[in-house]
Scaffold this motif. Sequence first.
Motif, PDB file in Angstrom:
ATOM      1  N   ALA A 193       9.059  -0.734   7.676  1.00 17.41           N
ATOM      2  CA  ALA A 193       7.709  -1.292   7.681  1.00 17.41           C
ATOM      3  C   ALA A 193       6.866  -0.776   6.507  1.00 17.41           C
ATOM      4  O   ALA A 193       5.795  -1.334   6.231  1.00 17.41           O
ATOM      5  N   TRP A 194       7.331   0.274   5.812  1.00 15.34           N
ATOM      6  CA  TRP A 194       6.586   0.788   4.663  1.00 15.34           C
ATOM      7  C   TRP A 194       6.572  -0.219   3.522  1.00 15.34           C
ATOM      8  O   TRP A 194       5.582  -0.348   2.795  1.00 15.34           O
ATOM      9  N   LYS A 249       1.577  -4.294   5.596  1.00 15.13           N
ATOM     10  CA  LYS A 249       0.409  -5.009   6.122  1.00 15.13           C
ATOM     11  C   LYS A 249      -0.228  -4.249   7.279  1.00 15.13           C
ATOM     12  O   LYS A 249      -1.412  -4.409   7.560  1.00 15.13           O
ATOM     13  N   SER A 250       0.554  -3.467   7.962  1.00 12.85           N
ATOM     14  CA  SER A 250       0.056  -2.553   8.982  1.00 12.85           C
ATOM     15  C   SER A 250       0.788  -1.228   8.800  1.00 12.85           C
ATOM     16  O   SER A 250       1.868  -1.180   8.193  1.00 12.85           O
ATOM     17  N   GLN A 251       0.211  -0.154   9.310  1.00 12.60           N
ATOM     18  CA  GLN A 251       0.763   1.170   9.058  1.00 12.60           C
ATOM     19  C   GLN A 251       2.200   1.297   9.582  1.00 12.60           C
ATOM     20  O   GLN A 251       2.493   0.872  10.703  1.00 12.60           O
ATOM     21  N   ASP A 291      -3.102   7.220   6.760  1.00 10.25           N
ATOM     22  CA  ASP A 291      -2.584   6.120   5.956  1.00 10.25           C
ATOM     23  C   ASP A 291      -1.301   6.597   5.298  1.00 10.25           C
ATOM     24  O   ASP A 291      -1.249   7.698   4.740  1.00 10.25           O
ATOM     25  N   ALA A 292      -0.260   5.782   5.338  1.00 10.75           N
ATOM     26  CA  ALA A 292       1.061   6.212   4.876  1.00 10.75           C
ATOM     27  C   ALA A 292       1.073   6.547   3.391  1.00 10.75           C
ATOM     28  O   ALA A 292       1.593   7.589   2.975  1.00 10.75           O
ATOM     29  N   ASN A 293       0.509   5.679   2.551  1.00  8.30           N
ATOM     30  CA  ASN A 293       0.532   5.946   1.118  1.00  8.30           C
ATOM     31  C   ASN A 293      -0.309   7.163   0.764  1.00  8.30           C
ATOM     32  O   ASN A 293       0.092   7.998  -0.060  1.00  8.30           O
TER      33      ASN A 293
END
Length: 365
Positions: free
Chosen positions: A217-218, A224-226, A274-276
């Motif tokens: 999903a990354w 688009k979503s976490q 937030d992942a990034n």
Amino acid sequence: MPLSAFAMLMLQAAAPVAASAQPAPPAAATQWPIKEADFTVANFRFRTGETLPQVRIHYTTLGQPHRGADGQIDNAVMVLHGTGGTGKQFLQPQFANELYGPGQPLDIRKYWIILPDNVGHGASSKPSDGLKMKFPQYDYDDMVELQHRLLTEGLGIKKIRLIMGTSMGCMHGFVWGEMYPDYAKAIMPMACQPVEIAGLNRMWRQAAIDGIKADPAWMGGEYKSQPVMGIRVASTLSAVAGAAPLNYQKLYPTRGAAEAFVRERITRDIASRDANDTIYQYESSRTYNPWPQLEKIKVPMTWINSADDFINPRNLPFPQDALKRMPNTRFRLIAETDDTHGHSTHTWAVNWKADLIDLIARTEG
């Protein structure tokens, strides 16, 4: 991208853990009269050669600047947060209520407290503003330069009374001592080592980054979503790194209490990340290594670590060796008890307030 065996193991863990691995702190004290503002640096060039037309540095202040006989501000104190944090974390009661009140070491009637959000964090410029993985790959030198520009260009401070920092902010303290050796009258770094981040410390950080990137999903940062499962990996690893075994055993002595705590904390942590931004925050330590130039650090320093800190183990030899090269530095290792908080002992000021008082006293005048 297939998940590694390690990442799969972490994803399957039945009891997720919070990123800070500490009991939820009391809500931030409300009595403190804070001000907030932004300082913008135009056309900032990062160490990688990348540039941004504008870098926003958000900051919070308490107290008022005071000018000495020479007209210069002489009472500024900057406190630097750790990885993933913000300046406002230093409004938590276990920190603020021990330091900022009348007669306390950083009494805001006497000192002007500056709490910046570092680039990549809080309300300052960061990947999640829109650039995602195209955001410049900042490092600690970039962060310290931006802090310096905030103080000098934004706030007009020619010399600062004190720089304090916790965790990443601790490492920034050592960078400050080498990059700007005459700027601070005193530095108090807490919870770090002045060496390249390697060994186990680098391993868990890299595993956290890899865990996020391994989540399909990354999508290379274009999610688009976490990517929740990847974030869960990072949070779990961070939890283990920040744990306080004796304190946790006292607070959560039964299986049910431990499981309830850990599950509630991870839910809150995932919602805050937030992942990034998380990837960049962990990666920013990649070039940190003040060890070769420790002799540049002449400013009086009090360096504090804690014996129950997994990230900075008490049996590493670096403090003893470093002190031989920094004659104006004092080091103290806080003993482990069931009231210390592992890596986060740095935020519980009761453990080191006397050291701060001593540092201020020995650098007066």
